[in-house]
Design a protein around this motif. Structure first.
Motif, PDB file in Angstrom:
ATOM      1  N   ALA A 278      28.234  22.774   9.766  1.00 33.99           N
ATOM      2  CA  ALA A 278      28.540  22.903  10.828  1.00 33.99           C
ATOM      3  C   ALA A 278      28.398  24.357  11.496  1.00 33.99           C
ATOM      4  CB  ALA A 278      29.942  22.256  11.181  1.00 33.99           C
ATOM      5  N   LYS A 279      28.132  25.230  10.528  1.00 33.12           N
ATOM      6  CA  LYS A 279      27.913  26.364  11.127  1.00 33.12           C
ATOM      7  C   LYS A 279      26.803  26.721  11.810  1.00 33.12           C
ATOM      8  CE  LYS A 279      28.471  31.443   9.705  1.00 33.12           C
ATOM      9  NZ  LYS A 279      28.654  32.387   8.628  1.00 33.12           N
ATOM     10  N   GLY A 280      26.808  27.182  13.049  1.00 32.43           N
ATOM     11  CA  GLY A 280      25.805  27.443  14.127  1.00 32.43           C
ATOM     12  C   GLY A 280      25.788  26.316  15.238  1.00 32.43           C
ATOM     13  N   PHE A 281      26.576  25.233  14.932  1.00 34.27           N
ATOM     14  CA  PHE A 281      26.430  24.207  16.156  1.00 34.27           C
ATOM     15  C   PHE A 281      27.070  24.471  17.293  1.00 34.27           C
ATOM     16  CE2 PHE A 281      28.917  20.197  17.339  1.00 34.27           C
ATOM     17  CZ  PHE A 281      27.911  19.304  18.096  1.00 34.27           C
ATOM     18  N   VAL A 282      26.245  23.888  18.309  1.00 34.59           N
ATOM     19  CA  VAL A 282      26.758  24.136  19.588  1.00 34.59           C
ATOM     20  C   VAL A 282      27.319  22.984  20.342  1.00 34.59           C
ATOM     21  CG1 VAL A 282      26.062  25.171  21.930  1.00 34.59           C
ATOM     22  CG2 VAL A 282      25.000  26.321  19.736  1.00 34.59           C
ATOM     23  N   ALA A 283      28.155  23.062  21.027  1.00 29.03           N
ATOM     24  CA  ALA A 283      28.561  21.753  21.751  1.00 29.03           C
ATOM     25  C   ALA A 283      29.109  22.218  23.251  1.00 29.03           C
ATOM     26  CB  ALA A 283      29.699  20.892  21.096  1.00 29.03           C
ATOM     27  N   GLY A 284      29.208  21.181  24.229  1.00 27.43           N
ATOM     28  CA  GLY A 284      29.523  21.573  25.642  1.00 27.43           C
ATOM     29  C   GLY A 284      31.092  21.402  25.581  1.00 27.43           C
ATOM     30  N   ALA A 285      31.505  21.832  26.672  1.00 31.52           N
ATOM     31  CA  ALA A 285      33.007  21.782  26.940  1.00 31.52           C
ATOM     32  C   ALA A 285      33.342  22.324  28.341  1.00 31.52           C
ATOM     33  CB  ALA A 285      33.771  22.987  26.036  1.00 31.52           C
ATOM     34  N   PHE A 286      34.402  21.427  28.834  1.00 32.20           N
ATOM     35  CA  PHE A 286      34.684  21.926  30.235  1.00 32.20           C
ATOM     36  C   PHE A 286      36.452  22.102  29.680  1.00 32.20           C
ATOM     37  CE2 PHE A 286      33.671  17.401  30.341  1.00 32.20           C
ATOM     38  CZ  PHE A 286      34.584  16.916  30.386  1.00 32.20           C
ATOM     39  N   ASN A 287      36.964  22.482  28.749  1.00 36.28           N
ATOM     40  CA  ASN A 287      38.258  22.974  28.542  1.00 36.28           C
ATOM     41  C   ASN A 287      38.014  23.822  27.122  1.00 36.28           C
ATOM     42  OD1 ASN A 287      39.354  20.031  29.782  1.00 36.28           O
ATOM     43  ND2 ASN A 287      39.847  22.054  30.576  1.00 36.28           N
TER      44      ASN A 287
END
Length: 443
Positions: A278-287
């Motif tokens: 999982a290292k380096g994985f990017v995900a969206g967030a609004f919190n």
């Protein structure tokens, strides 16, 4: 005293309340029905989101005595993230004593669809933060539904916007190949219309690859991705399918840095089980995740320090799912404040009054800072026509131990998304014989 203890124990066994003791029972109370999911394959999301929401209400009761003296009380109903159970919970939670439920927020697109046509008749606002039908952002057609902060369409647009930033400009996306790995259920398919239009606009190509629920077998899909050799993979999965995707990607040689997920794939529970993959994985967030926010620190001091926290594992306080729940709680409480300001302080509000408050809710940076939530969520400004209120998303990257912010709030392609919202809402209105509201006449 024994009788009193027995009575309180019976109440606690039947329902989860935000106000405890006989003194609170004599005060004005605001009832909320919570359709949570604490068991099943998506329990990590449910326990985190609803735990954060409940802890925020406990904070308001502890720190302020409720909202203008009105204690917050609530009752949970277990849905197991099951659509039929969710509808049952909706009906069960509609009233508590002589109080109507003033908000229904299942944190499930399937359950949202299940109660979608019931809420106007019952006059209970449907809060679908980041989920549900994206066209419900058009409040002229959907006056009782609030897909706040960022719909699936805005999230998809923000993901493409983030990829454009990484490439050095949106024009640099021309000729890029993007695989869209999606869980084969309604939410996984919801972003497609926006992704298709953005691909046409910016000249990139997409290949959509389905994963059967619950998503714990993906070898064939990632072999297909390896053959495709895409520049990026957009991950539209949830629950166990998230760590499975990351681990399978690593086995097939696809780098985590080239995988960008939506908000359903960006929690600690999605990456920790995947380990180094999982290292380096990017995900969206609004919190975004973290405990550096003043409101989270207040919860630690005034709720958990007194042994009153909802989370069984206090270490999850400040996690992505937890902070998402706090965001839900903030919206609920701030809408209550606004409704009381208009309809009378010190007394419970109705579903109709809550609907008005949600539609007129404005949380600017000054207000967010005042309640300790600056940076925890984007500024919001809703209206009769706009039930989303923001659309902004920021992105965080997993460094192996924690989430690290890698972007500011990214705006969606508002013109494109809004045109699609209005087009879809108009088609729905025509199909159902609905006359859209004239917002110029709404106060």
């Amino acid at each position: 005293m024994k009788l009193k203890k027995a009575w309180l124990t019976a109440v606690a066994a039947a329902t989860v309340w935000g106000a405890a003791g006989l003194g609170a029972a004599q005060a004005a109370e605001q009832y909320l029905g919570l359709p949570s999911y604490r068991v099943g394959p998506y329990a990590a999301g449910g326990t985190g989101v609803f735990g954060g929401w409940i802890d925020y209400m406990k904070l308001i009761n502890e720190r302020e005595g409720g909202v203008n003296g009105v204690k917050l009380v609530w009752q949970e109903c277990e849905t197991e993230y099951n659509n039929a159970r969710g509808v049952e919970c909706y009906e069960r939670l509609k009233k508590q004593g002589d109080q109507q439920n003033v908000l229904f927020a299942p944190v499930s697109t399937g359950i949202t669809f299940g109660v979608f046509e019931r809420v106007p008749q019952d006059k209970i606002p449907l809060l679908s933060i980041g989920i549900g039908r994206s066209d419900t952002a058009d409040g002229r057609v959907f006056p009782w539904v609030f897909p706040m902060i960022a719909t699936y369409w805005s999230q998809a647009s923000a993901i493409v916007g983030y990829l454009g930033q990484r490439e050095g400009g949106m024009d640099k996306l021309k000729g890029k190949k993007i695989a869209v790995l999606y869980l084969d259920f309604a939410p996984g398919k919801e972003p497609f219309p926006v992704l298709d239009r953005l691909a046409q606009k910016w000249g990139f190509t997409t290949e959509k690859i389905a994963v059967a629920m619950p998503g714990n077998e993906q070898q064939a899909q990632w072999l297909q991705i390896r053959q495709m050799r895409p520049d990026y993979v957009i991950l539209l999965t949830y629950g166990v399918s998230n760590p499975t995707a990351l681990k399978t990607a690593a086995r097939t040689g696809f780098p985590a840095e080239r995988i960008v997920g939506w908000w359903w794939s960006g929690a600690e529970e999605d990456v920790v089980p995947a380990g180094d993959a999982a290292k380096g994985f990017v995900a969206g967030a609004f919190n975004p995740a973290g405990t550096d926010f003043a409101v989270i620190q207040d919860i630690q001091k005034l709720v958990y320090a007194k042994g009153q926290g909802d989370m069984q594992d206090p270490k999850r306080v400040g996690s992505t799912y937890y902070n998402r729940g706090v965001g839900h709680g903030i919206i609920y409480v701030e809408a209550l404040r606004l409704a009381q300001e208009k309809f009378g302080k010190g007394k419970p509000v109705t579903g109709e009054q809550m609907r008005w408050a949600l539609e007129n809710l404005k949380l600017d940076e000054k207000r967010l800072e005042a309640i300790g939530a600056k940076g925890l969520m984007p500024a919001l400004a809703l209206s009769c026509a706009d039930h989303e209120g923001s659309g902004r998303v920021r992105f965080q990257q997993w460094d192996g131990t924690k989430w690290v912010s890698v972007s500011d709030w990214i705006e969606p392609d508002r013109e494109l998304v809004r045109s699609l919202v209005e087009e879809s809402a108009a088609a729905y209105a025509k199909e159902k014989g609905i006359t859209p509201r004239d917002c110029s006449k709404e106060q």
